[in-house]
Design a protein around this motif. Structure first.
Motif, mmCIF file in Angstrom:
data_model
loop_
_atom_site.group_PDB
_atom_site.id
_atom_site.type_symbol
_atom_site.label_atom_id
_atom_site.label_comp_id
_atom_site.label_asym_id
_atom_site.label_seq_id
_atom_site.Cartn_x
_atom_site.Cartn_y
_atom_site.Cartn_z
ATOM 1 N N PRO A 71 0.829 -1.213 0.000
ATOM 2 C CA PRO A 71 0.000 0.000 0.000
ATOM 3 C C PRO A 71 0.852 1.248 0.000
ATOM 4 N N GLU A 72 0.469 2.220 -0.799
ATOM 5 C CA GLU A 72 1.220 3.480 -0.883
ATOM 6 C C GLU A 72 0.460 4.584 -0.166
ATOM 7 N N ARG A 73 1.180 5.278 0.695
ATOM 8 C CA ARG A 73 0.557 6.310 1.496
ATOM 9 C C ARG A 73 0.574 7.647 0.773
ATOM 10 N N LYS A 74 -0.407 8.472 1.087
ATOM 11 C CA LYS A 74 -0.519 9.794 0.484
ATOM 12 C C LYS A 74 -0.617 10.829 1.595
ATOM 13 N N VAL A 75 0.195 11.877 1.496
ATOM 14 C CA VAL A 75 0.188 12.959 2.480
ATOM 15 C C VAL A 75 -0.866 13.982 2.072
ATOM 16 N N ILE A 76 -1.795 14.263 2.980
ATOM 17 C CA ILE A 76 -2.846 15.255 2.746
ATOM 18 C C ILE A 76 -2.498 16.518 3.522
ATOM 19 N N LEU A 77 -2.394 17.628 2.809
ATOM 20 C CA LEU A 77 -2.085 18.902 3.447
ATOM 21 C C LEU A 77 -3.351 19.681 3.755
ATOM 22 N N GLY A 78 -3.307 20.457 4.845
ATOM 23 C CA GLY A 78 -4.411 21.332 5.179
ATOM 24 C C GLY A 78 -4.315 22.647 4.432
ATOM 25 N N PRO A 79 -5.270 23.563 4.654
ATOM 26 C CA PRO A 79 -5.263 24.857 3.945
ATOM 27 C C PRO A 79 -4.000 25.677 4.185
ATOM 28 N N ASP A 80 -3.366 25.485 5.357
ATOM 29 C CA ASP A 80 -2.162 26.253 5.679
ATOM 30 C C ASP A 80 -0.883 25.587 5.184
ATOM 31 N N GLY A 81 -1.029 24.467 4.472
ATOM 32 C CA GLY A 81 0.145 23.776 3.967
ATOM 33 C C GLY A 81 0.723 22.769 4.928
ATOM 34 N N ALA A 82 0.170 22.675 6.151
ATOM 35 C CA ALA A 82 0.652 21.715 7.131
ATOM 36 C C ALA A 82 0.053 20.340 6.847
ATOM 37 N N VAL A 83 0.734 19.290 7.306
ATOM 38 C CA VAL A 83 0.228 17.933 7.123
ATOM 39 C C VAL A 83 -1.040 17.757 7.951
ATOM 40 N N ASP A 84 -2.109 17.414 7.285
ATOM 41 C CA ASP A 84 -3.376 17.162 7.979
ATOM 42 C C ASP A 84 -3.465 15.701 8.405
ATOM 43 N N ARG A 85 -3.113 14.792 7.480
ATOM 44 C CA ARG A 85 -3.135 13.371 7.797
ATOM 45 C C ARG A 85 -2.395 12.617 6.694
ATOM 46 N N VAL A 86 -2.070 11.378 6.979
ATOM 47 C CA VAL A 86 -1.457 10.486 6.002
ATOM 48 C C VAL A 86 -2.412 9.324 5.801
ATOM 49 N N ILE A 87 -2.796 9.067 4.558
ATOM 50 C CA ILE A 87 -3.795 8.048 4.293
ATOM 51 C C ILE A 87 -3.258 7.005 3.313
#
Length: 772
Positions: free
Chosen positions: A440-456
């Motif tokens: 499985p390959e993980r994807k980094v999701i950024l929030g509106p401020d460019g910070a990491v929101d979660r990794v899915i």
């Protein structure tokens, strides 16, 4: 060749002014021999010339360098220089390595790359930070400027460091961004800060290090601000010399391009072709459709059509667009930005298969039997109009019985035939037996401020598999057509695993009780049997990783070696010319082979030249993968920086003499446990077992073991994490300790992470080219 110059009357020697004039005007290497030959000096006159040259050199009128003698303040014909930056047109700017400060600032050299097809054409392409041997000529307009061409790349300029500037009361310090340089700060004395401000990413020239104290340096160039997480990809851009600013001629050429017309194309604008992509995709380079084959000789068969953006219609060989696309090699995808191979005018507009808009395409129509085996195919140059733009989840929901307003009308006439054709192709795929890794390959999701929101871990849908299988079939058809036409091309090749890697794999498998057959031809089916035997077990992720590591790296080449992983005899990348230069070459080759226009691959192109291009774009691909991986590491390290002291579940992903690498379950982040922190005894590295073993107790830590760790340090700039191991190792017998056993901790066991997704996700990130 030096021109003969008459000697001054009444003397066997030229005078001082004549010698200086000759040195200044010579276009070749200048030494005593060349001067003597030019003035026809022989015997004792040569001894007098030697004395004269020493006198002139002592006066400072000439300097002696690697290329011989040159007039003071001037560069010799060949010079060793560092490539520092680029100008607005994308040309390299270099400065000489050796320069006398008494003559002012070092001159700037405007550098062109090595000539393609020359004797040095197989050497690595130069990049910013490289040191190169350059042939130079005076600019003619400015005394402090030269033009030059790279003769040979000598190597990376190790005196240059990329880091983050931290301002101090006097001067400042540099935090290097490379992991190997962590903890080794660089002192910037007052007055050497350049234009850098606190938090800026900078390039630093190191001075000679002293035995005591911090190394010293000066800020050479301000590269950008790292004021937010969203700018962290700046580090990868500069550390890997990724070209990310299009040259002015390239942009001008893109702006001047006119949309393609129907002339010379088949009109397919009423065909129900549609695009299926991630919801955030900005460019769409492939469209698909399928229908039942009306031919009675093919009962239950299908006609599958794949239409690909016709980039070759806009990007012509030798143009500025073409040159820069080759230099980039491919688009690069970061969580916060995309560095495209082509300007947006081409990639997101003229070539993007937008819904409801006329777009030129190169299409392949494939006739497939009920068993999924392709019977024949043909290529067409067309004008198409996408019926709809769908997201993967949207198309899948419609098939699963949840259509929306857009997919409802498309369900029966368009989507169901696509899935029926995919079901047939799946039969042939299963019979073929490609390598079925479950990683499985993980994807980094950024929030509106460019910070990491979660990794899915994105859900792996049949919609993903459908598009991937269609693209693979189109890629095979392209290679088959070009081979049949005896047309040179660039293959995507994937060799079988090397013998030494198979031996290492056998040792690892033996450690978990799996025997690797010693005889028989290597086939993906062998690895698939191994993977199936551990599916659902504690070793599943570990064995998938080591099988992946045993594989050769796929590359681009003009000679066909087949594709081991896909179990295909011939394979070429055809389906993503917006984002891969290899696909553009294949498009041009098809245009020539199928006589689809005058803008195809030149008949004069040689296998050697295509191999050179293949090597260059294979290197660009590796560069992009490293940059993408390191950027994700930095983002996750930044995300975890405020969780120092927290415990995590993970798995030992690497074992070295220095310690253990740990991959965390939740984020996929990699960190390190130094061997010195494992315990009071000495731990020996047993390479064959991929383990660290305590000499006294026999306790061991092996590749693939599940562990609990505590985060001790998170270096966000370098993307480096340091852990403390909490779990006990394996006792001497090899059995695992009881659950919850841990070293040096009174904390309760951390909750176990969810098991790895069994979706077998090898479909890469959200906007990557489709087809391996």
């Amino acid at each position: 060749m030096a021109k003969r110059i008459p000697k001054p009357a009444g003397s066997d020697l030229p005078d001082r002014e004549q010698v200086l004039a000759f040195i200044a005007s010579a276009g070749e290497k200048v030494g005593k021999r060349e001067i003597a030959k030019a003035f026809n000096l022989k015997g004792a006159a040569r001894i007098g010339l030697k004395a004269l040259l020493k006198e002139i050199e002592a006066e400072g009128a000439v300097t002696r360098g690697r290329g011989g003698l040159s007039k003071a303040g001037r560069l010799p014909a060949v010079v060793l220089a560092d490539l520092r930056s680029r100008d607005r047109d994308g040309e390299f700017l270099a400065v000489p390595v050796e320069w006398d400060a008494a003559h002012g600032k070092p001159p700037v050299i405007l550098v062109s790359p090595p000539r393609r097809g020359g004797r040095n054409s197989r050497q690595p392409a130069p990049g910013i930070g490289d040191r190169a041997l350059i042939r130079v000529e005076p600019d003619g307009e400015r005394d402090d400027r030269y033009t030059g061409r790279v003769i040979k790349v000598i190597g990376k300029n190790r005196s240059e460091v990329i880091g983050v500037f931290r301002a101090g009361a006097q001067g400042g310090r540099i935090l290097p961004v490379e992991k190997r340089a962590q903890g080794r700060e660089i002192l910037i004395p007052p007055g050497e800060e350049g234009e850098a401000r606190d938090g800026d990413l900078v390039s630093v020239a190191l001075e000679r290090e002293t035995r005591f104290g911090l190394p010293r340096g000066r800020v050479r160039e301000r590269l950008g601000s790292l004021g937010s997480e969203k700018a962290v990809s700046l580090i990868a851009l500069h550390l890997h010399n990724l070209p990310h600013v299009f040259a002015a001629p390239t942009l001008a050429e893109a702006d001047a391009v006119k949309p393609a017309t129907l002339k010379g194309r088949e009109d397919w604008r009423t065909a129900p072709l549609l695009t299926i992509d991630p919801p955030d995709a900005k460019d769409h380079d492939d469209a698909v459709m399928a229908e039942a084959d009306p031919d009675e000789a093919n009962p239950g068969g299908f006609i599958v059509t794949v239409a690909i953006a016709d980039v070759a219609a806009y990007v012509r060989p030798g143009s500025a667009l073409d040159r820069e696309a080759l230099e980039r090699g491919n688009s690069v995808y970061f969580p916060d930005r995309v560095v495209p191979m082509l300007p947006e005018r081409i990639s997101n507009d003229l070539c993007s298969l937008r819904e409801g808009e006329d777009r030129p395409a190169l299409a392949v129509r494939m006739v497939v039997g009920a068993d999924g085996v392709k019977r024949r195919h043909s290529f067409h140059r067309v004008m198409m109009r996408s019926r709809a733009k769908l997201a993967y989840a949207q198309a899948q929901a419609a098939i699963d019985g949840r259509p929306d307003d857009k997919t409802g009308p498309l369900l029966e006439p368009v989507l169901r035939p696509l899935w029926a054709a995919y079901a047939a192709l799946t039969k042939a795929r299963e019979a073929r037996g490609p390598l079925a890794l479950d990683l499985p390959e993980r994807k980094v999701i950024l929030g509106p401020d460019g910070a990491v929101d979660r990794v899915i871990v994105p859900e792996r849908l049949d919609a993903h598999r459908l598009i991937e299988e269609f693209m693979i079939q189109a890629n095979v058809a392209a290679a088959e057509t070009l081979e049949a036409a005896r047309q040179a091309l660039i293959y995507r090749v994937h060799d079988e695993p090397a013998l030494e890697k198979m031996r290492a794999l056998g040792e690892v498998l033996a450690s978990v009780g799996i025997k690797l057959p010693r005889e028989g031809a290597l086939r993906p089916a062998l690895f698939n049997r191994i993977l199936a035997s551990v599916a659902g077990s504690e070793h599943a992720v570990f064995i998938n990783e080591v099988v992946l590591r045993s594989q050769a790296q796929a590359v681009y080449a003009a000679e066909n070696l087949g594709h081991f992983g896909l179990n295909l005899r011939r394979y070429a990348h055809f389906t993503s010319p917006i984002r891969r230069y290899a696909d553009l070459i294949v498009h041009r080759a098809l245009i020539t082979a199928c006589r689809l226009g005058s803008d195809g691959l030149s008949p004069d192109v040689s296998v050697a030249e295509l191999n050179q291009i293949g090597e260059q774009i294979s290197g660009a691909e590796r560069r992009a993968m490293a940059a993408e991986r390191e950027t994700v590491d930095r983002l996750i390290a930044h995300h975890l920086a405020d969780q120092v002291g927290a415990t995590f579940s993970g798995q030992i992903s690497g074992v070295t003499r220095s310690g253990l690498f740990i991959k965390l379950d939740e984020t996929g982040a990699d960190g390190f446990v130094p061997v010195s922190t494992l315990g009071a005894e000495y731990f020996r590295h047993e390479e064959g077992r991929h383990a660290l073993v305590g000499e006294r107790s026999g306790e061991s830590f092996r590749l693939g073991d599940r562990v609990e760790v505590r985060l001790v340090e998170a270096a966000a700039v370098a993307g480096a994490l340091r852990f403390e191991l909490l779990s006990e190792g394996r006792p001497r017998s090899g059995a695992r300790p009881a659950a919850g056993g841990r070293r040096g901790s009174s904390r309760p066991p951390a909750g176990k992470a969810a098991p790895p997704s069994p979706d077998g996700a090898r479909h890469r990130g959200s906007r990557r080219p489709k087809g391996r």
